[in-house]
Design an enzyme around this catalytic site. Sequence first.
Site, short mmCIF file in Angstrom:
data_model
loop_
_atom_site.label_atom_id
_atom_site.label_comp_id
_atom_site.label_asym_id
_atom_site.label_seq_id
_atom_site.Cartn_x
_atom_site.Cartn_y
_atom_site.Cartn_z
N ASP A 1 36.08 40.69 36.49
CA ASP A 1 37.16 39.83 36.01
C ASP A 1 37.56 38.93 37.19
O ASP A 1 37.08 39.07 38.31
CB ASP A 1 38.34 40.63 35.45
CG ASP A 1 39.18 39.80 34.48
OD1 ASP A 1 39.06 38.55 34.50
OD2 ASP A 1 39.96 40.37 33.70
C1 NOJ Z 1 41.29 37.00 33.41
C2 NOJ Z 1 41.29 37.75 32.11
O1 NOJ Z 1 41.66 39.09 32.35
C3 NOJ Z 1 39.96 37.72 31.40
O2 NOJ Z 1 40.11 38.29 30.14
C4 NOJ Z 1 39.44 36.32 31.30
O3 NOJ Z 1 38.21 36.32 30.63
C5 NOJ Z 1 39.31 35.71 32.68
N1 NOJ Z 1 40.62 35.71 33.33
C6 NOJ Z 1 38.76 34.29 32.65
O4 NOJ Z 1 39.67 33.43 32.07
#
Ligand code: NOJ
Length: 785
Positions: free
Chosen positions: A320
Site C-alpha cells: 500500500d
Molecule cells: C491507500 C489506500 O489504502 C489504498 O486502498 C489505495 O489503493 C492506495 N492508497 C492508492 O490510492
Amino acid sequence: MKRRQGISPSNINGMFRCSTVIRTITFTITLAVLAVVTYSCVDRSESKPRMTENNTRKYAPIVEELLAKMTLEEKAGQLNFYVGDLFNTGPTVRTSESDKFDEKIKNGTMTGLFNVHGAEYTARLQKIAVEESRLGIPLVFGADVIHGFKTVFPIPLGTAASWDMALIEEAERVAARESTAAGITFNFAPMVDIARDSRWGRMAEGAGEDPYLGSEVAKARVRGFQGDDLTDEATMAACVKHFAAYGAAEGGRDYNTVDMSERLLRQTYLVPYKAAVEAGAATVMTSFNELNGEPVTGSKWLIDDILRNEWGFEGMVVSDWQSITEMVAHGNVADNAEAAAMALKAGVDMDMMGDAYLDHIPDMVRNGKIDEAYLDQAVRNVLQLKYDLGLFDDPYKYSKEAREKEEIRSEEHLAVAREAARKSIVLLKNEDKVLPLTGNEKTIAVIGPLADNQSDMNGTWSFFGEAQHPVTFLQGIKERAGEGTNVIFAKGCNLYDNKTDGFAEALQAARKADVVILAVGESAVMNGEAGSRANIGLPGIQQQLVNKVMEAGKPTVAMVMSGRGMAISELHEQVPAIMAVWALGSEAGHGAADVLFGDYNPAGKLPVTFPRHVGQAPIYYNYKHTGRPYEGDYSEPLSERVYKSKYRDVENSPLYAFGHGLSYTTFEYSPVTLSDDVMEGDNTLTASVEVTNTGDHDGEEVIQLYIRDLVGSVTRPVKELKAFRKEMIKKGETKTFTFEISEEDLAFYRHDMSWGAEPGEFKVFIGSASDNVQEASFSLKKSEI
Ligand code: NOJ
C-alpha cells in the site's frame, strides 16, 4: 498451520505421562524441539525466495529475456510505482511533477503510474516508455476504481446490500470497460476487508461483516474486472486488498494496530481474500496495519507462507501507499533500507510510493546484504503482469480515444448504475405503510442537506466521478412525481455546522406537504479512507433538523446516507419509514425515486449490523455466546440479569440486524424441513423451506441460511451464514427453496487448528434476516476426527 506441525498439546501431554527420569529427559528434548520450532517460525533464514525454487509457474520468455538484460537499477525501477499528477490519494502531495515523470520513464526507474487516466495522456506516457527507455518496457497504469469510473455505482457496501452477485459482476464489468478505455489496466479493487466496527470508515469500501457474503461479493467483483481474458482491451487486473485484517483496526481508527488470534484470522478475516485469490485475482495489496506485532507489509508468514505457499497465489503483490517505509514508524526496522529488504524478502513485489526499493535494493545486492534472487523474483512477477495484460503485444491497446468516447457514461452503463442504485437500497422500517408513495400526493417536501446535493452522491473513492453528474434525490423525485405534484425543497441545515437558520423554512415546507422526505446522513468524505468516526449518528445538527421537521406531524420518510452501520436510534423512534441509501452514485435520484414510488420493490438486506449505540461497537451477528449470555430486553427482574454479559444502559441487540431489510410485500416462511436428521459419511443433507408472498406486491426476497454448531472443541458463533438465494416471488405465490448442506459447511479451525467438522448437534436456520429465522436440528456422525 504449517508453523504448528510437530507440536500439539496432546503430544506434550503424552510425554509427561512417563517416569520422572524419562520425564526430565523428555522435558529437555521438548525444550530443544520447541527452540527449533520457534526458530523456524521466526524464519531468519537467508534462503532464496520460495517462488524461485518451488515455483511451478511458467513465465513468458520475454520476461526472462528482459531480466537477463536489466541492470540492478532497471530491475528496482520495475518495482517502483508512483502516483500521477492528476490527483492524490495519500499523504505525499506532489506538484507539477510531469516533467520528472518523463525523465523517470526514460531512465527506466518507474514501472508505471497510478491515478492517471485519459487515453491521450496515458498513450503519451506509454510512448516515452516504449520508444525512449533503453529496454522499451511498457508502463502499467493503475487506479482505485472502487465503485465505477465516470459512471459511478453505489459504494461497495451499498452494492453488497443488493446480495445480487450478477448485478455486482455487471457493475464491475462496466467499471472495467470505462477505465480500460481511459488507459487504466490495474485496478486497486476489490477491497474485501471484513469490518465489524462501524467506527471504521473504510467499511464503506467493502462488503461488510460476513466472511461468506464477503467472499461471494469478492468473487463477483474479480470476475467483473477480469472477465476470463486479461488481454481483452476491456478487462483489467484486480487487486485484492488490504491483505490482511486491515478492517480489525483497534477502536475502529484507521491504520490502527490489529491483534487477533490465528484462529479468528483464518476463520473469519482471511476468508474473502482467499476466495478472491481462488477466483483468479491477478494481484494483491498488502495492508498498512501491523498484525500481532508484525507490520503486514514485512510479514513473510502472511505473504510468502500463507498467500503464496498455502493458497498458491502466483501473481503480483503490491505494497500500500508507503507501507514499506512506514515500517520505520511502526518500529520493527530502523530505516528505509531495512524496510525495503524486509518487504522484498517477505514477497512484496511492487513498492507503491516508497522509493525504498529503488533507493536501497541495488546497493544492498551489490553489498551482498540481499540475494539478487529476491529482486529477480519480484521483477518477474511485475513483468509477467504486464505480459498477462497484453502490454508487450500492444502497449497502446488500453489507450484508445474513440473507445473512451463511446464507453464513458454510455446510456447502457447509466442503466446499470440505476439498477444498482435501486437494488442497493435497504428498507429498514415502514410503519403504517408510509411507502410506497401513491403518486397522487399534491405536495411532497424534500428536506435535508443531502436532498439536492450532487457531489456527495458519488460517495467516497470516486475521484473520477464528476460532481456535476449525479442525479440528486430532489431531481429524481421531481421527475417521477410529474406535473400534478408540487415538490418543494428546503435544505434545513448544512452537513456539519451548527447553523439553525434553515430550520424554520424546513418546518414550513413540511407543514405544507402531504408527505415529507428527509435526506440526511454522511457526506462523501465522512467515510472511506481516514474516515473513521467516534460518533456514528447523524453528523452536525441533522438530528435536531429531524426533530424540528417532525413537529409538522406529517408522514415522513428518512433516507439515511452512510458508509457504515449508523447509530440512529433516535431517528428510528421518530420516523415511520427509513431507508438506508449509502451513497448511490450517478443515478442516485432515479434509483431512490424508483423505490419511493414503488416502481421497484426494495429487496436490499444489510451487509452490516446497525447498532443502537456506538458503544456497542464492534457489533456483529456471528458473535460468541459467552459463559453468561444475555439476550433479554431488560424486562426481567434485576436479579435475573445482573451478572450477565450486557451493558447497564443499552440492550445487546442491534437496532437493525445483519441481513435485515423489508419489502413492500410480506413473506411468510414455513418451518424448515430436513431430508434427514443425521449427516453421516459423505452424505449431504437438504434443508427446505417454503416462502409465500402474502402481501400485495410482487417482490424479490433474499432467503438466508445460517448454521450453528452447538458444542465444539472450541467455542462456535451463535450462527454463521452459509448460503443465500435471491429470487422474485410473485404476490400470492409460494416457492420452495432447497439448500444442500455438506460436511464442509460445518468445518472450522478446531482446537488443534486442523480444519474440519466435529460430530455432534447442529442447528440450521433459514429466514429473511439473521434475527428472523425458522430453525431445525440435525446431528453429524463421524467415525473419527
Ligand atoms: C491507500 C489506500 O489504502 C489504498 O486502498 C489505495 O489503493 C492506495 N492508497 C492508492 O490510492
